[in-house]
Motif scaffolding. Structure first.
Motif, short mmCIF file in Angstrom:
data_model
loop_
_atom_site.label_atom_id
_atom_site.label_comp_id
_atom_site.label_asym_id
_atom_site.label_seq_id
_atom_site.Cartn_x
_atom_site.Cartn_y
_atom_site.Cartn_z
N PHE A 40 69.84 3.92 48.94
CA PHE A 40 69.31 5.00 48.11
C PHE A 40 69.44 4.57 46.64
O PHE A 40 70.55 4.42 46.14
CB PHE A 40 70.10 6.30 48.34
CG PHE A 40 70.06 6.81 49.75
CD1 PHE A 40 69.22 7.85 50.11
CD2 PHE A 40 70.88 6.26 50.73
CE1 PHE A 40 69.19 8.33 51.41
CE2 PHE A 40 70.86 6.73 52.04
CZ PHE A 40 70.00 7.76 52.38
N THR A 41 68.32 4.41 45.95
CA THR A 41 68.33 3.99 44.56
C THR A 41 67.51 4.96 43.71
O THR A 41 66.32 5.17 43.97
CB THR A 41 67.75 2.57 44.41
OG1 THR A 41 68.46 1.66 45.26
CG2 THR A 41 67.86 2.10 42.98
N VAL A 46 76.86 7.39 40.86
CA VAL A 46 76.37 8.57 41.57
C VAL A 46 76.86 9.82 40.84
O VAL A 46 78.04 9.95 40.54
CB VAL A 46 76.85 8.58 43.03
CG1 VAL A 46 76.45 9.88 43.73
CG2 VAL A 46 76.26 7.38 43.77
N VAL A 61 72.11 7.68 41.99
CA VAL A 61 71.69 8.88 42.72
C VAL A 61 72.14 10.14 41.97
O VAL A 61 73.29 10.23 41.54
CB VAL A 61 72.26 8.88 44.16
CG1 VAL A 61 72.01 10.21 44.85
CG2 VAL A 61 71.66 7.73 44.96
N GLU A 62 71.23 11.09 41.82
CA GLU A 62 71.55 12.37 41.22
C GLU A 62 71.81 13.38 42.33
O GLU A 62 70.89 13.73 43.08
CB GLU A 62 70.39 12.86 40.34
CG GLU A 62 70.12 11.99 39.12
CD GLU A 62 71.20 12.15 38.06
OE1 GLU A 62 71.77 13.24 37.96
OE2 GLU A 62 71.47 11.17 37.35
N ALA A 63 73.06 13.82 42.46
CA ALA A 63 73.41 14.75 43.53
C ALA A 63 74.28 15.89 42.99
O ALA A 63 75.07 16.47 43.73
CB ALA A 63 74.13 14.02 44.66
N ASP A 110 62.27 12.07 46.02
CA ASP A 110 62.68 13.42 45.64
C ASP A 110 63.13 14.19 46.87
O ASP A 110 62.31 14.62 47.68
CB ASP A 110 61.52 14.15 44.96
CG ASP A 110 61.92 15.50 44.38
OD1 ASP A 110 63.07 15.93 44.61
OD2 ASP A 110 61.09 16.13 43.69
N ARG A 117 65.45 16.79 46.44
CA ARG A 117 66.16 17.93 45.84
C ARG A 117 66.18 19.11 46.80
O ARG A 117 65.18 19.46 47.43
CB ARG A 117 65.46 18.34 44.54
CG ARG A 117 66.09 19.52 43.83
CD ARG A 117 65.23 19.94 42.65
NE ARG A 117 65.30 18.97 41.58
CZ ARG A 117 66.08 19.08 40.51
NH1 ARG A 117 66.88 20.14 40.40
NH2 ARG A 117 66.07 18.16 39.57
N LEU A 167 74.42 3.59 47.61
CA LEU A 167 73.83 4.65 46.78
C LEU A 167 74.03 4.25 45.32
O LEU A 167 75.16 4.09 44.86
CB LEU A 167 74.49 6.00 47.04
CG LEU A 167 74.31 6.63 48.43
CD1 LEU A 167 75.35 6.08 49.41
CD2 LEU A 167 74.46 8.15 48.36
N VAL A 194 67.54 8.09 43.64
CA VAL A 194 67.08 9.23 44.46
C VAL A 194 67.62 10.55 43.91
O VAL A 194 68.74 10.62 43.41
CB VAL A 194 67.53 9.04 45.93
CG1 VAL A 194 67.23 10.26 46.77
CG2 VAL A 194 66.87 7.80 46.52
N SER A 195 66.82 11.60 44.00
CA SER A 195 67.28 12.93 43.63
C SER A 195 67.73 13.68 44.87
O SER A 195 66.92 14.00 45.75
CB SER A 195 66.16 13.73 42.94
OG SER A 195 66.61 15.06 42.68
N LEU A 196 69.03 13.94 44.93
CA LEU A 196 69.61 14.77 45.99
C LEU A 196 70.28 15.99 45.36
O LEU A 196 71.25 16.54 45.88
CB LEU A 196 70.63 13.96 46.80
CG LEU A 196 70.05 12.97 47.80
CD1 LEU A 196 71.11 11.98 48.27
CD2 LEU A 196 69.44 13.69 49.01
#
Length: 218
Positions: A80-81, A123, A103-105, A64, A66, A100, A83-85
């Protein structure tokens, strides 16, 4: 933007101190080297701040991050697997040889960021703002840029596969160097982009369909 090829080339390389242990929520990481570390679901670093730091050969799985802020950060060979960005902020940073996936960005802001030889798979960058960002020799597969703002973004040597652009706004986005452009949607969002004549021919059928043009030779 000049990107360092090796860790030793960073202007702050001699100041880096190795990080040990987990990450912390709203932690401050100034001139820190994260090397060969693994951060998993239990690691939460919401709102953390990374300044003049380096990340090499690390694994982030479900971490996390965020609203984390990355200022002058160099990331190399990391994965990055899941991962919350979300709503993260990147400035004057670079990612080289990174992967990546999932990934939530969305809602993130990237300014003067270079991604080199990276693979982006599924992504989510919806509603993100990308200013002077370069994707160099990258693969963007099923990347969602719906509703995003791309200003001065380039894709030299990169391949776009099933990328979503619906509702995106492109300003001075240069796609001429891309080796392949395959959009899942948002062909009308290419307004404001610069493309080559060969790319235009490849995109012509999809553009015609989007604009409701029927093409018949007879």
């Amino acid at each position: 933007m000049t990107v360092a090829d090796e860790l030793a080339d960073l202007p702050y390389a001699d100041l880096l101190r190795r990080h040990e242990g987990p990450l912390a929520v709203e932690g401050d990481y100034d001139t820190v080297h994260f090397g060969r570390l693994s951060f998993e679901d239990a690691d939460r670093a919401r709102g953390a701040r990374f300044l003049e730091s380096a990340v090499t050969d690390c694994v982030f799985g479900g971490t996390d991050l965020r609203r984390a802020r990355f200022n002058d950060v160099w990331v190399e060979g990391s994965r990055f697997t899941g991962v919350s960005l979300v709503e993260s902020d990147w400035l004057d940073s670079a990612l080289t040889g990174c992967s990546l996936a999932g990934v939530e960005a969305f809602g993130s802001v990237l300014r003067r960021v270079v991604l080199r030889r990276c693979k982006l798979d599924s992504v989510n960058l919806r509603s993100a703002a990308l200013h002077d960002v370069v994707f160099e020799d990258c693969v963007l597969r099923e990347v969602d840029l719906g509703g995003a703002r791309l200003d001065g973004v380039g894709f030299p040597g990169s391949r776009l596969e099933q990328v979503r652009l619906a509702g995106a706004t492109l300003t001075k986005a240069d796609l001429r160097g891309a080796v392949g452009i395959d959009l899942a949607d948002g062909h009308d969002s290419l307004r404001g982009a610069v493309i080559g004549s060969a790319q235009l021919l490849d995109l012509a059928p999809a553009l015609a369909q989007t604009l409701g043009i029927t093409v018949k030779d007879r």
